[in-house]
Design a protein around this motif. Structure first.
Motif, PDB file in Angstrom:
ATOM      1  N   ALA A  33      49.947  40.225  32.587  1.00 28.58           N
ATOM      2  CA  ALA A  33      48.881  40.643  31.680  1.00 28.58           C
ATOM      3  C   ALA A  33      48.699  39.679  30.521  1.00 28.58           C
ATOM      4  N   LYS A  34      49.693  38.835  30.258  1.00 29.70           N
ATOM      5  CA  LYS A  34      49.602  37.897  29.135  1.00 29.70           C
ATOM      6  C   LYS A  34      48.842  36.628  29.499  1.00 29.70           C
ATOM      7  N   GLN A  35      48.589  36.422  30.779  1.00 28.08           N
ATOM      8  CA  GLN A  35      47.880  35.225  31.210  1.00 28.08           C
ATOM      9  C   GLN A  35      46.428  35.541  31.572  1.00 28.08           C
ATOM     10  N   PRO A  36      45.501  34.622  31.278  1.00 26.73           N
ATOM     11  CA  PRO A  36      44.128  34.802  31.764  1.00 26.73           C
ATOM     12  C   PRO A  36      44.129  34.736  33.279  1.00 26.73           C
ATOM     13  N   ARG A  37      43.161  35.372  33.911  1.00 24.27           N
ATOM     14  CA  ARG A  37      43.167  35.398  35.369  1.00 24.27           C
ATOM     15  C   ARG A  37      41.744  35.507  35.894  1.00 24.27           C
ATOM     16  N   LEU A  38      41.598  35.268  37.182  1.00 23.01           N
ATOM     17  CA  LEU A  38      40.344  35.487  37.885  1.00 23.01           C
ATOM     18  C   LEU A  38      40.530  36.675  38.822  1.00 23.01           C
ATOM     19  N   ASP A  39      39.734  37.709  38.648  1.00 20.19           N
ATOM     20  CA  ASP A  39      39.756  38.849  39.552  1.00 20.19           C
ATOM     21  C   ASP A  39      38.621  38.690  40.556  1.00 20.19           C
ATOM     22  N   TRP A  40      38.964  38.529  41.828  1.00 23.55           N
ATOM     23  CA  TRP A  40      37.968  38.371  42.881  1.00 23.55           C
ATOM     24  C   TRP A  40      37.518  39.752  43.336  1.00 23.55           C
ATOM     25  N   ILE A  41      36.290  40.109  43.006  1.00 22.48           N
ATOM     26  CA  ILE A  41      35.748  41.430  43.316  1.00 22.48           C
ATOM     27  C   ILE A  41      35.258  41.446  44.759  1.00 22.48           C
ATOM     28  N   ILE A  42      35.771  42.371  45.540  1.00 22.73           N
ATOM     29  CA  ILE A  42      35.405  42.461  46.950  1.00 22.73           C
ATOM     30  C   ILE A  42      33.983  43.008  47.088  1.00 22.73           C
ATOM     31  N   GLU A  43      33.133  42.254  47.771  1.00 23.67           N
ATOM     32  CA  GLU A  43      31.754  42.667  48.006  1.00 23.67           C
ATOM     33  C   GLU A  43      31.537  42.908  49.501  1.00 23.67           C
ATOM     34  N   ASP A  44      30.554  43.734  49.808  1.00 25.85           N
ATOM     35  CA  ASP A  44      30.177  43.921  51.204  1.00 25.85           C
ATOM     36  C   ASP A  44      29.400  42.696  51.678  1.00 25.85           C
ATOM     37  N   ASN A  45      29.688  42.222  52.885  1.00 24.08           N
ATOM     38  CA  ASN A  45      29.001  41.043  53.398  1.00 24.08           C
ATOM     39  C   ASN A  45      27.485  41.203  53.442  1.00 24.08           C
TER      40      ASN A  45
ATOM     41  N   ASP B  93      43.944  24.053  27.772  1.00 25.48           N
ATOM     42  CA  ASP B  93      45.105  24.058  26.884  1.00 25.48           C
ATOM     43  C   ASP B  93      46.311  23.585  27.683  1.00 25.48           C
ATOM     44  N   THR B  94      46.672  22.331  27.500  1.00 22.88           N
ATOM     45  CA  THR B  94      47.739  21.732  28.308  1.00 22.88           C
ATOM     46  C   THR B  94      49.137  22.241  27.950  1.00 22.88           C
ATOM     47  N   SER B  95      49.243  23.080  26.905  1.00 27.96           N
ATOM     48  CA  SER B  95      50.551  23.565  26.495  1.00 27.96           C
ATOM     49  C   SER B  95      51.060  24.710  27.382  1.00 27.96           C
ATOM     50  N   GLN B  96      50.180  25.255  28.227  1.00 27.12           N
ATOM     51  CA  GLN B  96      50.614  26.350  29.082  1.00 27.12           C
ATOM     52  C   GLN B  96      50.208  26.088  30.530  1.00 27.12           C
ATOM     53  N   LYS B  97      51.071  26.530  31.443  1.00 25.81           N
ATOM     54  CA  LYS B  97      50.814  26.397  32.860  1.00 25.81           C
ATOM     55  C   LYS B  97      50.136  27.672  33.346  1.00 25.81           C
ATOM     56  N   LEU B  98      48.928  27.543  33.859  1.00 33.47           N
ATOM     57  CA  LEU B  98      48.213  28.698  34.360  1.00 33.47           C
ATOM     58  C   LEU B  98      48.233  28.724  35.882  1.00 33.47           C
ATOM     59  N   SER B  99      48.090  29.900  36.428  1.00 31.10           N
ATOM     60  CA  SER B  99      48.036  30.041  37.877  1.00 31.10           C
ATOM     61  C   SER B  99      46.800  30.848  38.247  1.00 31.10           C
ATOM     62  N   VAL B 100      46.388  30.712  39.492  1.00 34.71           N
ATOM     63  CA  VAL B 100      45.234  31.452  39.980  1.00 34.71           C
ATOM     64  C   VAL B 100      45.554  31.993  41.364  1.00 34.71           C
ATOM     65  N   MET B 101      45.051  33.175  41.658  1.00 37.73           N
ATOM     66  CA  MET B 101      45.241  33.765  42.968  1.00 37.73           C
ATOM     67  C   MET B 101      43.942  33.635  43.755  1.00 37.73           C
ATOM     68  N   ILE B 102      44.041  33.159  44.995  1.00 37.42           N
ATOM     69  CA  ILE B 102      42.875  32.988  45.845  1.00 37.42           C
ATOM     70  C   ILE B 102      43.032  33.854  47.093  1.00 37.42           C
ATOM     71  N   PRO B 103      42.054  34.711  47.403  1.00 33.58           N
ATOM     72  CA  PRO B 103      42.121  35.522  48.627  1.00 33.58           C
ATOM     73  C   PRO B 103      41.614  34.707  49.816  1.00 33.58           C
TER      74      PRO B 103
ATOM     75  N   THR C  88      40.756  45.378  33.912  1.00 35.67           N
ATOM     76  CA  THR C  88      41.530  44.437  33.115  1.00 35.67           C
ATOM     77  C   THR C  88      42.996  44.832  32.977  1.00 35.67           C
ATOM     78  N   ALA C  89      43.344  46.021  33.384  1.00 32.45           N
ATOM     79  CA  ALA C  89      44.739  46.458  33.249  1.00 32.45           C
ATOM     80  C   ALA C  89      45.629  45.709  34.230  1.00 32.45           C
ATOM     81  N   ASN C  90      46.909  45.632  33.902  1.00 29.42           N
ATOM     82  CA  ASN C  90      47.861  44.926  34.744  1.00 29.42           C
ATOM     83  C   ASN C  90      48.375  45.839  35.863  1.00 29.42           C
ATOM     84  N   THR C  91      47.420  46.447  36.579  1.00 29.10           N
ATOM     85  CA  THR C  91      47.741  47.343  37.684  1.00 29.10           C
ATOM     86  C   THR C  91      46.719  47.123  38.785  1.00 29.10           C
TER      87      THR C  91
END
Length: 209
Positions: free
Chosen positions: A53-65, A99-109, A26-29
């Protein structure tokens, strides 16, 4: 009822119940590498890109195929990658997209040559008030990357995520697959599979065991 709205309803009807016990960093690193001393630690896709770190996010956990090896009936596209998501993190992320008051972004691998792409999200507009009231966990989003050259569709039904990216005339898919009670996500180019083109919102989770 329009085609897009019908597809969103199909998500609700065909969704499969599951949860993932994995926890993410969860750290911003960037996430630390997996090592023998800490085998429970997972690599996070796009971990080298700093995130707010102030925005919610999706962390895509790398799995073995190999986590999908038990699904003998599932076609495996060339060059696919497998990821998982933390259930609680995903639920909170999509809750805050309402919450339409904030613009969120998502990262997709995404597969090469696209790599990690950031998309700014907004409602896709296919959810009317009555449908939203009946299915409070259902979220349908759309977004564009920072260059405006790639478009994302992202749906969530309270349990799992489904995505589609259009870029450079190609379609890339983020498809949920349940294996041994855990939801994983196959990310690949549609051209690398034998799938027949279908409405994005339709279909359900492919499962085994």
């Amino acid at each position: 009822m329009n085609r897009a709205l019908t597809g969103v309803l199909a998500l609700v009807i065909t969704s499969a119940s599951c949860s993932s016990p994995k926890k993410t960093t969860t750290a911003n690193t960037p996430a630390p590498a997996v090592n023998k001393q800490e085998p429970h630690r997972k690599n996070i896709a796009c971990g080298g890109i700093m995130k707010d770190a102030k925005q919610p996010r999706l962390d895509w956990i790398i799995e073995d195929n190999s986590v999908l090896d038990s699904i003998t009936t599932l076609p495996k596209p060339d060059g696919y990658k497998v990821y998982s998501l933390d259930t609680l993190q995903a639920r909170e992320f999509f809750r805050q997209t309402k919450d339409t008051s904030q613009k969120l972004s998502v990262m997709i691998p995404l597969p090469a040559p696209l790599g990690c792409r950031v998309y700014v999200l907004s409602s896709s507009g296919v959810m009317n008030a009555k449908l939203a009231e009946k299915y409070p966990d259902l979220v349908a989003l759309q977004g564009s990357d920072q260059q405006g050259t790639s478009q994302l569709r992202l749906n969530y039904d309270g349990k799992w995520v489904k995505g589609q990216v259009l870029s450079g005339g190609k379609t890339y898919l983020v498809n949920p697959v349940r294996s041994n009670g855990v939801i994983y996500y196959m990310v690949y180019a549609r051209s690398d599979s034998k799938e027949v083109k279908e409405p994005f919102e339709g279909g359900g989770v492919k499962t085994t065991k």
